[in-house]
Design a protein around this motif. Structure first.
Motif, mmCIF file in Angstrom:
data_model
loop_
_atom_site.group_PDB
_atom_site.id
_atom_site.type_symbol
_atom_site.label_atom_id
_atom_site.label_comp_id
_atom_site.label_asym_id
_atom_site.label_seq_id
_atom_site.Cartn_x
_atom_site.Cartn_y
_atom_site.Cartn_z
ATOM 1 N N ASP A 3 -6.210 1.046 -2.889
ATOM 2 C CA ASP A 3 -5.222 0.057 -3.302
ATOM 3 C C ASP A 3 -3.906 0.194 -2.541
ATOM 4 O O ASP A 3 -2.930 -0.478 -2.863
ATOM 5 N N ALA A 4 -3.879 1.021 -1.496
ATOM 6 C CA ALA A 4 -2.668 1.213 -0.701
ATOM 7 C C ALA A 4 -2.380 -0.019 0.142
ATOM 8 O O ALA A 4 -3.292 -0.656 0.675
ATOM 9 N N THR A 62 1.449 0.444 -3.513
ATOM 10 C CA THR A 62 0.114 0.046 -3.962
ATOM 11 C C THR A 62 0.128 -1.437 -4.318
ATOM 12 O O THR A 62 1.191 -2.016 -4.589
#
Length: 90
Positions: A3-4, A62
């Motif tokens: 989710d970066a 994120t």
């Protein structure tokens, strides 16, 4: 970490970029901010082509924090319409 994301924000100069990065990191909306001076931006604004020196701020965060980060950038940024681009990290 799937989710970066990396968020790119142009600013008028390194001081503004550093202030913005500090505020976002302190608020835990970004893990890190990198200030890259020396950017030259050529763009159209209000019917004219502009050619300006700017500084690029690279933020690591994120997807879950992006909307809050984007809102805070818009709130703090000196530009009327700041650039806030989110890119996935592979």
């Amino acid at each position: 970490m799937d989710d970066a994301i990396v968020v790119l924000v142009t600013t008028p100069g390194p001081d503004e970029a550093a202030q913005l990065a500090r505020a976002l990191v302190e608020a835990e909306l970004a893990a890190c901010g990198n200030v890259l001076p020396g950017l030259r931006s050529i763009y159209r604004w209000e019917g004219k082509v502009e050619d300006e020196a700017e500084t690029l701020l690279i933020l690591k965060t994120t997807r879950a924090r992006f909307e809050a980060l984007r809102s805070r950038v818009v709130e703090l940024h000196p530009y009327e319409t700041p650039e806030v681009l989110a890119l996935p990290v592979e």
